[in-house]
Design a protein around this motif. Sequence first.
Motif, PDB file in Angstrom:
ATOM      1  N   ARG A   1      -9.800   4.266  -3.867  1.00 60.79           N
ATOM      2  CA  ARG A   1     -11.100   3.907  -3.310  1.00 60.79           C
ATOM      3  C   ARG A   1     -12.138   3.564  -4.377  1.00 60.79           C
ATOM      4  N   LEU A   2     -12.028   4.203  -5.553  1.00 56.84           N
ATOM      5  CA  LEU A   2     -13.069   4.037  -6.566  1.00 56.84           C
ATOM      6  C   LEU A   2     -12.601   3.281  -7.799  1.00 56.84           C
ATOM      7  N   THR A   3     -11.560   3.774  -8.445  1.00 55.98           N
ATOM      8  CA  THR A   3     -11.139   3.184  -9.718  1.00 55.98           C
ATOM      9  C   THR A   3     -10.611   1.772  -9.528  1.00 55.98           C
ATOM     10  N   TRP A   4      -9.608   1.632  -8.665  1.00 56.14           N
ATOM     11  CA  TRP A   4      -9.068   0.304  -8.350  1.00 56.14           C
ATOM     12  C   TRP A   4      -9.351   0.047  -6.873  1.00 56.14           C
TER      13      TRP A   4
ATOM     14  N   SER B   1       0.815  -1.210   0.000  1.00 58.06           N
ATOM     15  CA  SER B   1       0.000   0.000   0.000  1.00 58.06           C
ATOM     16  C   SER B   1       0.849   1.261   0.000  1.00 58.06           C
ATOM     17  N   ASP B   2       1.996   1.236   0.693  1.00 58.05           N
ATOM     18  CA  ASP B   2       2.867   2.410   0.716  1.00 58.05           C
ATOM     19  C   ASP B   2       3.687   2.521  -0.567  1.00 58.05           C
ATOM     20  N   ARG B   3       4.118   1.399  -1.083  1.00 53.80           N
ATOM     21  CA  ARG B   3       4.846   1.398  -2.364  1.00 53.80           C
ATOM     22  C   ARG B   3       3.950   1.913  -3.484  1.00 53.80           C
ATOM     23  N   ARG B   4       2.653   1.666  -3.372  1.00 55.56           N
ATOM     24  CA  ARG B   4       1.695   2.076  -4.395  1.00 55.56           C
ATOM     25  C   ARG B   4       1.669   3.595  -4.582  1.00 55.56           C
TER      26      ARG B   4
ATOM     27  N   ASP C   1      -2.610   0.907 -14.032  1.00 53.75           N
ATOM     28  CA  ASP C   1      -3.373  -0.335 -14.065  1.00 53.75           C
ATOM     29  C   ASP C   1      -2.459  -1.549 -14.070  1.00 53.75           C
ATOM     30  N   GLN C   2      -1.347  -1.448 -14.795  1.00 57.93           N
ATOM     31  CA  GLN C   2      -0.454  -2.588 -14.948  1.00 57.93           C
ATOM     32  C   GLN C   2       0.611  -2.700 -13.859  1.00 57.93           C
ATOM     33  N   ILE C   3       0.884  -1.596 -13.169  1.00 54.93           N
ATOM     34  CA  ILE C   3       1.963  -1.615 -12.174  1.00 54.93           C
ATOM     35  C   ILE C   3       1.451  -1.235 -10.783  1.00 54.93           C
ATOM     36  N   THR C   4       0.917  -0.012 -10.653  1.00 50.86           N
ATOM     37  CA  THR C   4       0.582   0.508  -9.323  1.00 50.86           C
ATOM     38  C   THR C   4      -0.469  -0.335  -8.616  1.00 50.86           C
ATOM     39  N   TRP C   5      -1.565  -0.642  -9.301  1.00 48.20           N
ATOM     40  CA  TRP C   5      -2.666  -1.391  -8.685  1.00 48.20           C
ATOM     41  C   TRP C   5      -2.785  -2.808  -9.257  1.00 48.20           C
ATOM     42  N   ARG C   6      -1.704  -3.330  -9.730  1.00 44.05           N
ATOM     43  CA  ARG C   6      -1.742  -4.654 -10.366  1.00 44.05           C
ATOM     44  C   ARG C   6      -2.178  -5.753  -9.406  1.00 44.05           C
TER      45      ARG C   6
END
Length: 377
Positions: A351-354, A232-235, A285-290
Amino acid sequence: MDLSIVIPSYNERDNIRPIVSRIHEALRDAFVDYDIWFIDDSTDETVDVLQEVEQVDERVHVHHRNDARGLASAVVDGFELARGTYVIVMDADLQHPPELLPNIYKHLKDGTDIVIPSRFVHGGSDGGLGPFRKFVSWIARVMGQIALRRLRKISDCTSGFFGLRKEILKNADLDPIGWKILIEVLVKGTYKTVHEIPYEFLARDAGESKMSLREQWNYFRHLLRLVSQSPSDRRFILFCVIGASGVVVNMIALAVLKYLVHMNDVVASVIASLVAMASNYIWNDQITWRQTTSDRSWNVKLPLFVAISLVGIAITTLVMRGLRDLHVPVLIGQAVGILISTVWSYTMNNRLTWRDRDGATRDDVIVTREEQSVRSV
């Protein structure tokens, strides 16, 4: 065994007998079965004093380490040796008042996972530190709270005085650097409740402070490693890096459209911004919230991402204009606006998108506080 008290020590020969005596006095009427573990890295006569106390006091145990590895690692060794259901960690220098032990134990026994005596809630004080040490402590605390999400609700996240239910460390791979073991526990432990108790932190009567530039550097390294190990912090860091890359994409697209395609300035600017948003969306989409548990499809996520980004742009502009009206230079106002809009965009996308349902549940910690200070004597 109900309670184990873990005390890392390094060249504290004049404080050993007083702290043991005050611990016994504090817990005399607490009806608790406890023991005391000194994890000692001393190079002076402290180990001799500890061994003398251990021989005459069945509650005292000494684990002397010949190859000193720092305060935090001493506490980890103490966790492994501790036999109590609950563990309280405190320093040997008497700046952490043993008189708080019954109250800490009571909250742990009543079901609280972690109890932290705090200098920074109502009724507490850090008067035992000089102005420079207070400033350094404040910087360290703020750095930790900015970098690590789980520290943000904790007023004294860099404290060396805390109690916990030992079970919360069952699946924690503790591997700290330097001296701030509590932040390691708060980031890696499995817990739901934290209770803060105010206390007054006073100057030490004997021994010397172990603070040094090396320990400050180790603390910074520790923060970086914890961020890298915390999804969560790395994100958030990844989100900021990708956002910065979007600025580069925007400028390149604008230059191509304006100077190679000879497009109208306004149209080129709008298209370049859309290209940058698309680039940011793909990378996030591919990295941060993968690794999130979101079940949304791209045709829902992309419009949400664009809408949140547009609101972020509006926030930046409004903040800049508001600060400009207060005679703040435009560049500074823009920078403040970007910072605020970045936090907004990250929070809303998370909270919403991913929407990371499992992560949100995992990090949902209840922090409570009381207002009754205990002063070191």
